[in-house]
Design a protein around this motif. Sequence first.
Motif, PDB file in Angstrom:
ATOM      1  N   UNK A   1      40.135  47.945  89.529  1.00  0.00           N
ATOM      2  CA  UNK A   1      40.766  49.164  89.023  1.00  0.00           C
ATOM      3  C   UNK A   1      39.712  50.214  88.666  1.00  0.00           C
ATOM      4  N   UNK A   2      40.166  51.420  88.365  1.00  0.00           N
ATOM      5  CA  UNK A   2      39.264  52.480  87.916  1.00  0.00           C
ATOM      6  C   UNK A   2      38.629  52.106  86.585  1.00  0.00           C
ATOM      7  N   UNK A   3      39.391  51.431  85.725  1.00  0.00           N
ATOM      8  CA  UNK A   3      38.841  50.960  84.452  1.00  0.00           C
ATOM      9  C   UNK A   3      37.693  49.989  84.689  1.00  0.00           C
ATOM     10  N   UNK A   4      37.878  49.067  85.631  1.00  0.00           N
ATOM     11  CA  UNK A   4      36.832  48.110  85.957  1.00  0.00           C
ATOM     12  C   UNK A   4      35.618  48.808  86.575  1.00  0.00           C
ATOM     13  N   UNK A   5      35.848  49.772  87.443  1.00  0.00           N
ATOM     14  CA  UNK A   5      34.734  50.498  88.054  1.00  0.00           C
ATOM     15  C   UNK A   5      33.891  51.203  87.000  1.00  0.00           C
ATOM     16  N   UNK A   6      34.558  51.764  86.002  1.00  0.00           N
ATOM     17  CA  UNK A   6      33.840  52.437  84.923  1.00  0.00           C
ATOM     18  C   UNK A   6      32.954  51.449  84.172  1.00  0.00           C
ATOM     19  N   UNK A   7      33.479  50.258  83.882  1.00  0.00           N
ATOM     20  CA  UNK A   7      32.703  49.228  83.202  1.00  0.00           C
ATOM     21  C   UNK A   7      31.599  48.682  84.101  1.00  0.00           C
ATOM     22  N   UNK A   8      31.828  48.661  85.410  1.00  0.00           N
ATOM     23  CA  UNK A   8      30.822  48.212  86.376  1.00  0.00           C
ATOM     24  C   UNK A   8      29.581  49.098  86.311  1.00  0.00           C
TER      25      UNK A   8
ATOM     26  N   UNK B   1      35.648  38.146  90.729  1.00  0.00           N
ATOM     27  CA  UNK B   1      37.065  38.474  90.876  1.00  0.00           C
ATOM     28  C   UNK B   1      37.847  37.169  90.869  1.00  0.00           C
ATOM     29  N   UNK B   2      38.728  37.027  89.885  1.00  0.00           N
ATOM     30  CA  UNK B   2      39.561  35.834  89.766  1.00  0.00           C
ATOM     31  C   UNK B   2      40.998  36.207  90.106  1.00  0.00           C
ATOM     32  N   UNK B   3      41.630  35.410  90.977  1.00  0.00           N
ATOM     33  CA  UNK B   3      42.993  35.736  91.386  1.00  0.00           C
ATOM     34  C   UNK B   3      43.853  34.481  91.380  1.00  0.00           C
ATOM     35  N   UNK B   4      45.141  34.665  91.299  1.00  0.00           N
ATOM     36  CA  UNK B   4      46.092  33.564  91.318  1.00  0.00           C
ATOM     37  C   UNK B   4      46.808  33.530  92.653  1.00  0.00           C
ATOM     38  N   UNK B   5      46.963  32.346  93.208  1.00  0.00           N
ATOM     39  CA  UNK B   5      47.656  32.205  94.488  1.00  0.00           C
ATOM     40  C   UNK B   5      49.143  32.525  94.354  1.00  0.00           C
ATOM     41  N   UNK B   6      49.637  32.536  93.103  1.00  0.00           N
ATOM     42  CA  UNK B   6      51.060  32.795  92.855  1.00  0.00           C
ATOM     43  C   UNK B   6      51.364  34.280  92.711  1.00  0.00           C
ATOM     44  N   UNK B   7      50.301  35.093  92.703  1.00  0.00           N
ATOM     45  CA  UNK B   7      50.523  36.536  92.535  1.00  0.00           C
ATOM     46  C   UNK B   7      49.916  37.282  93.697  1.00  0.00           C
TER      47      UNK B   7
ATOM     48  N   UNK C   1      28.891  39.001  78.714  1.00  0.00           N
ATOM     49  CA  UNK C   1      30.007  39.402  79.564  1.00  0.00           C
ATOM     50  C   UNK C   1      30.321  40.858  79.284  1.00  0.00           C
ATOM     51  N   UNK C   2      30.470  41.657  80.334  1.00  0.00           N
ATOM     52  CA  UNK C   2      30.870  43.053  80.207  1.00  0.00           C
ATOM     53  C   UNK C   2      32.219  43.208  80.896  1.00  0.00           C
ATOM     54  N   UNK C   3      33.212  43.730  80.166  1.00  0.00           N
ATOM     55  CA  UNK C   3      34.563  43.888  80.699  1.00  0.00           C
ATOM     56  C   UNK C   3      35.109  45.272  80.403  1.00  0.00           C
ATOM     57  N   UNK C   4      35.905  45.776  81.331  1.00  0.00           N
ATOM     58  CA  UNK C   4      36.625  47.009  81.065  1.00  0.00           C
ATOM     59  C   UNK C   4      37.897  46.715  80.309  1.00  0.00           C
ATOM     60  N   UNK C   5      38.323  47.625  79.448  1.00  0.00           N
ATOM     61  CA  UNK C   5      39.584  47.464  78.728  1.00  0.00           C
ATOM     62  C   UNK C   5      40.392  48.746  78.811  1.00  0.00           C
TER      63      UNK C   5
ATOM     64  N   UNK D   1      24.121  38.773  83.389  1.00  0.00           N
ATOM     65  CA  UNK D   1      25.325  39.402  82.853  1.00  0.00           C
ATOM     66  C   UNK D   1      26.484  39.160  83.805  1.00  0.00           C
ATOM     67  N   UNK D   2      27.637  38.764  83.246  1.00  0.00           N
ATOM     68  CA  UNK D   2      28.829  38.540  84.050  1.00  0.00           C
ATOM     69  C   UNK D   2      29.784  39.711  83.901  1.00  0.00           C
ATOM     70  N   UNK D   3      30.272  40.203  85.032  1.00  0.00           N
ATOM     71  CA  UNK D   3      31.215  41.317  85.036  1.00  0.00           C
ATOM     72  C   UNK D   3      32.474  40.921  85.806  1.00  0.00           C
ATOM     73  N   UNK D   4      33.587  40.628  85.101  1.00  0.00           N
ATOM     74  CA  UNK D   4      34.863  40.358  85.781  1.00  0.00           C
ATOM     75  C   UNK D   4      35.519  41.672  86.198  1.00  0.00           C
ATOM     76  N   UNK D   5      36.102  41.691  87.391  1.00  0.00           N
ATOM     77  CA  UNK D   5      36.716  42.927  87.866  1.00  0.00           C
ATOM     78  C   UNK D   5      38.093  42.677  88.468  1.00  0.00           C
ATOM     79  N   UNK D   6      38.971  43.648  88.321  1.00  0.00           N
ATOM     80  CA  UNK D   6      40.266  43.629  89.005  1.00  0.00           C
ATOM     81  C   UNK D   6      40.364  44.803  89.976  1.00  0.00           C
TER      82      UNK D   6
END
Length: 273
Positions: free
Chosen positions: A11-18, A36-42, A106-110, A4-9
């Motif tokens: 956040x509290x929303x992500x922790x709940x889905x985790x 955790x996916x991030x952009x070098x521009x942000x 895939x499990x994601x928080x929304x 199972x893949x779990x993308x996270x940012x």
Amino acid sequence: MIKILFPTDYSATADNAFVYAMQICKNYSGELFVLHSYSSKSNVPKISENAELGDPSDLFKEEINRMLQLAIENDFGQVPLKFFMEEGELVQSILDLVSKEAIKLIVMGTTGNSGFENKILGSKTAGVIKNVDIPVLSIPHMCKFEEIDAVGFTTVYDEEDALVLRKMIPYIQAANADIYCFHVNKGKEVKTHEEIIRWKEQFKHDPVFFVEKKQDNIVKGIFDFIDQHSIDMLSCVTRNKSLFQRVFESSIAEKLSYHKRIPLLTFHENMFK
């Protein structure tokens, strides 16, 4: 062992889905891949109020420790966890990891708003559902894991829906739950009455029940169905050029994802090609 893949940012929303994702892994002897996916521009998000922005890898190490502690606090210390940090766009990072590791879910928080917790997951869940052709389980911010007794499945009585049901039934049976197939009749049925009967007949020995409602407003029909049958999880097949496009572009799927207590399991139509 299901992967199972779990993308996270972070956040509290992500922790709940985790926590929800770990419960699934515990129930089905799964392995959880945390991305955790991030952009070098942000900017990389802060992990705490006192944390300074810095090297993403340092923040990632700190976050791993925090999530491992969260797992222990929720009695999921035995769940196998693997952590990945990828620079780049979220959907592409997910596609790469799904291909490399043979991920099955895939499990994601929304979230349902554009607030501070909507930086990645709230805005990107739709993109993942539309572009990744494996099942996606979206977990609303207020949703807590509970034993599943009733799974709702929206259907148009086609072969893709039948294939999804066949894949779902063993897992639903293992949970001692039932599946309620729900169809909204807007007065323009594509299938004949005889075709619908034949479609239903193939599930006569399974824990599958059928609910039909004549309703012009699909949103209202689905929410009435959820309430009347105490649905714990809603599932559907996406259809990029037909039903899913109409549903998603009218924000119905989004509204369902953001329902305060109902997780939404979506199956991409391309997974059958």
